[in-house]
Design a protein around this motif. Structure first.
Motif, mmCIF file in Angstrom:
data_model
loop_
_atom_site.group_PDB
_atom_site.id
_atom_site.type_symbol
_atom_site.label_atom_id
_atom_site.label_comp_id
_atom_site.label_asym_id
_atom_site.label_seq_id
_atom_site.Cartn_x
_atom_site.Cartn_y
_atom_site.Cartn_z
ATOM 1 N N ALA A 139 28.866 -1.925 -13.700
ATOM 2 C CA ALA A 139 29.544 -1.197 -14.758
ATOM 3 C C ALA A 139 31.035 -1.128 -14.455
ATOM 4 C CB ALA A 139 28.964 0.210 -14.843
ATOM 5 N N LEU A 140 31.797 -0.823 -15.504
ATOM 6 C CA LEU A 140 33.220 -0.536 -15.296
ATOM 7 C C LEU A 140 33.377 0.983 -15.310
ATOM 8 C CD1 LEU A 140 36.221 -1.163 -15.089
ATOM 9 C CD2 LEU A 140 36.279 -1.406 -17.572
ATOM 10 N N ILE A 141 33.859 1.505 -14.207
ATOM 11 C CA ILE A 141 33.958 2.954 -14.073
ATOM 12 C C ILE A 141 35.398 3.350 -13.787
ATOM 13 C CG2 ILE A 141 33.220 4.937 -12.678
ATOM 14 C CD1 ILE A 141 30.606 3.326 -12.193
ATOM 15 N N VAL A 142 35.854 4.380 -14.509
ATOM 16 C CA VAL A 142 37.148 4.970 -14.191
ATOM 17 C C VAL A 142 36.871 6.248 -13.420
ATOM 18 C CG1 VAL A 142 39.254 6.008 -15.113
ATOM 19 C CG2 VAL A 142 38.266 4.006 -16.242
ATOM 20 N N GLN A 143 37.501 6.407 -12.278
ATOM 21 C CA GLN A 143 37.337 7.642 -11.502
ATOM 22 C C GLN A 143 38.680 8.335 -11.391
ATOM 23 O OE1 GLN A 143 35.676 6.432 -7.681
ATOM 24 N NE2 GLN A 143 33.607 6.427 -8.535
ATOM 25 N N LYS A 144 38.654 9.653 -11.460
ATOM 26 C CA LYS A 144 39.891 10.407 -11.265
ATOM 27 C C LYS A 144 39.681 11.436 -10.159
ATOM 28 C CE LYS A 144 42.529 14.176 -12.011
ATOM 29 N NZ LYS A 144 42.257 15.631 -12.025
ATOM 30 N N TYR A 145 40.615 11.456 -9.231
ATOM 31 C CA TYR A 145 40.558 12.430 -8.145
ATOM 32 C C TYR A 145 41.745 13.383 -8.272
ATOM 33 C CZ TYR A 145 37.027 9.392 -6.167
ATOM 34 O OH TYR A 145 35.890 8.661 -5.985
ATOM 35 N N GLY A 146 41.451 14.669 -8.292
ATOM 36 C CA GLY A 146 42.488 15.687 -8.468
ATOM 37 C C GLY A 146 43.221 15.984 -7.166
ATOM 38 N N GLY A 147 44.193 16.872 -7.274
ATOM 39 C CA GLY A 147 45.091 17.165 -6.162
ATOM 40 C C GLY A 147 44.408 17.588 -4.873
ATOM 41 N N THR A 148 43.389 18.454 -4.969
ATOM 42 C CA THR A 148 42.734 18.900 -3.731
ATOM 43 C C THR A 148 41.943 17.755 -3.096
ATOM 44 O OG1 THR A 148 41.059 19.867 -5.173
ATOM 45 C CG2 THR A 148 42.520 21.396 -4.066
ATOM 46 N N SER A 149 41.432 16.847 -3.914
ATOM 47 C CA SER A 149 40.656 15.723 -3.379
ATOM 48 C C SER A 149 41.532 14.733 -2.613
ATOM 49 C CB SER A 149 39.938 14.977 -4.505
ATOM 50 O OG SER A 149 39.253 15.865 -5.342
ATOM 51 N N GLN A 155 34.659 9.282 -14.645
ATOM 52 C CA GLN A 155 34.204 10.318 -13.710
ATOM 53 C C GLN A 155 35.395 11.123 -13.211
ATOM 54 O OE1 GLN A 155 32.317 7.875 -10.724
ATOM 55 N NE2 GLN A 155 30.448 7.621 -11.923
ATOM 56 N N ILE A 156 35.322 12.422 -13.391
ATOM 57 C CA ILE A 156 36.403 13.292 -12.930
ATOM 58 C C ILE A 156 35.921 14.017 -11.674
ATOM 59 C CG2 ILE A 156 37.936 15.209 -13.549
ATOM 60 C CD1 ILE A 156 38.387 13.015 -15.527
ATOM 61 N N TYR A 157 36.461 13.643 -10.527
ATOM 62 C CA TYR A 157 36.080 14.302 -9.277
ATOM 63 C C TYR A 157 37.004 15.481 -9.034
ATOM 64 C CZ TYR A 157 32.973 10.469 -8.224
ATOM 65 O OH TYR A 157 31.941 9.574 -8.269
ATOM 66 N N THR A 158 36.389 16.632 -8.766
ATOM 67 C CA THR A 158 37.204 17.831 -8.631
ATOM 68 C C THR A 158 36.596 18.739 -7.566
ATOM 69 O OG1 THR A 158 38.067 19.725 -9.867
ATOM 70 C CG2 THR A 158 35.998 18.794 -10.652
#
Ligand code: ASP
Ligand code: MG
Length: 408
Positions: A2-12, A170-173
């Motif tokens: 699959a094509l996945i977009v992941q986002k990692y926030g500041g604390t990550s 995917q939003i990683y937080t």
């Protein structure tokens, strides 16, 4: 695959150790054969630090220069993450917003994305590279760096997912998903497996700050499946935010949102004539004070009472304006209360079920909680109550609607 977009926030990505942990997570997805575009925020605290630097020099920094400054935070993390991945033998390449032509309008500090040129990204993906893109930033037609407003990296991720038709964003937080309500108030609160875009917007705008609201709107508009996950725990699939048809839980009530920062104002005994509502609320909105709920009572002896709620920080200013209006209109009195809160039941299941509101009122009555205002929409019932009853009210409702129980 699959094509996945992941986002990692500041604390990550708050330290180099954490950046290495993010790299490990990315590898796991790569090893399964997925193509990955990764969006990162600045290291936690960095954007605030940069704003602080600017404020040491000027009270009103130029919007353009502030964007040049703030965009550096994300430029640091994209490079560090690319290095961390390459160190482990994975191909990766970082890009600033302007390098992948995240074209925005020219509204500095709150720009909107207009277009993304994804050719370069596609080429890199085809070569097996993990593409890392700086969140929160873009470039306008004239080549100026712009930023998207605080928390804007979520929007970058969703926009990329929409432009490249990714299978999931995917939003990683630092939380592991969206909960039925704030677990600090109700320890039995449960993580939702899924929720609809509409419900999420209600939950977010009512104070559950998991995702930037604009990102949720964007995802809903372009139908990008969004998943909120923890970047610190391995457990669980987070919460999937999706369309109503694909929402697996389809519960009557999905969650209880609340907002502590409310205030209520009443102007009583105003002449009941056409134009009065405008005369009362016009001067309020002219001061950029946002009005939320509005209630006008049925008039008696040719006068009426008018009550509305606003953000608590605007309370002193709004009281002052309302007093002036009252003098002008010859109203009987002005009253205000800034110790009130709004509690809302949210759920698309309400559309097809009557009786939610009355069960809500009954539950609050049993606890001796007086309802000050009520408003409803298709997927929400909101009440205003005294601040001191917030915890009690939310707990009682959570249990009355059995939100702690998993649904099939
Ligand atoms: N770094 C930016 C902020 O702190 C953008 C983001 O984190 O999404 O608001
Ligand atoms: Mg952030």
């Amino acid at each position: 695959m699959a094509l996945i977009v992941q986002k990692y926030g500041g604390t990550s990505v708050g330290t180099t150790e954490r950046i290495v942990e993010v790299a490990v997570r990315i590898q796991q997805w790569r090893d399964k054969g997925h193509d990955l575009i990764v969006v990162v925020s600045a290291m936690s605290g960095e954007t605030n630090r940069l704003i602080g630097l600017a404020s040491e020099l000027t009270r009103q920094p130029s919007g353009r220069e502030l964007d040049v400054l703030l965009s550096t935070g994300e430029q640091v993390t994209i490079a560090l993450l690319a290095m961390a991945l390459m160190e482990k033998g994975y191909a990766a390449k970082s890009y600033t917003g302007s390098q992948v032509h995240i074209l925005t309008d020219s509204a500095h500090n709150k720009a909107r994305i207009l277009d993304i040129d994804h050719r370069k990204i596609r080429e890199d993906l085809a070569e097996g590279k993990v593409v890392i893109v700086a969140g929160f930033q873009g470039v306008d037609e004239a080549g100026n760096i712009t930023t998207l407003g605080r928390g804007g990296s979520d929007t970058t991720a969703v926009a990329l997912a929409a432009a490249l038709k990714a299978d999931e964003c995917q939003i990683y937080t630092d939380v592991d998903g969206v909960y039925t309500t704030d677990p600090r108030v109700v320890p039995e609160a449960r993580r939702l497996a899924s929720i609809t875009f509409e419900e999420m917007l209600e939950m977010a705008s009512l104070g559950s700050k998991v995702l930037q609201i604009r990102a949720v709107e964007f995802a809903g508009k372009y139908n990008v499946p969004l998943r909120v996950l923890s970047s610190f725990e391995e457990t669980g699939d987070g919460t999937l935010i999706t369309t109503e048809e694909k929402n697996v839980e389809s519960a009557l009530i999905s969650g209880i949102a609340f907002n502590r920062d409310e205030a209520q104002l009443t102007i009583a005994g105003v002449p009941d004539q056409p134009g009065v509502a405008h005369q009362i609320l016009g001067p309020i909105s002219a001061e950029n004070i946002e009005v939320d709920m509005i209630v006008q009572n049925v008039g008696e002896d040719e006068t009426t009472d008018f009550t509305f709620t606003i953000h608590r920080t605007d309370f002193p200013k709004a009281m002052e304006i309302l007093q002036q209006t009252a003098d002008k209109l010859g109203a009987k009195k002005v009253a205000g209360d800034d110790k009130i809160v709004k509690v809302s039941l949210v759920g698309v299941g309400m559309r097809s079920h009557a009786g939610i509101a009355s069960k809500m009122f009954e539950t609050l009555a049993k606890e001796g909680i007086n309802i000050l205002m009520i408003s409803t929409s298709e997927i929400k019932v909101s009440v205003v109550i005294e601040e001191k009853y917030l915890e009690l009210g939310v707990r009682a409702l959570h249990s009355a609607f059995e939100l702690e129980t998993e649904r099939a």
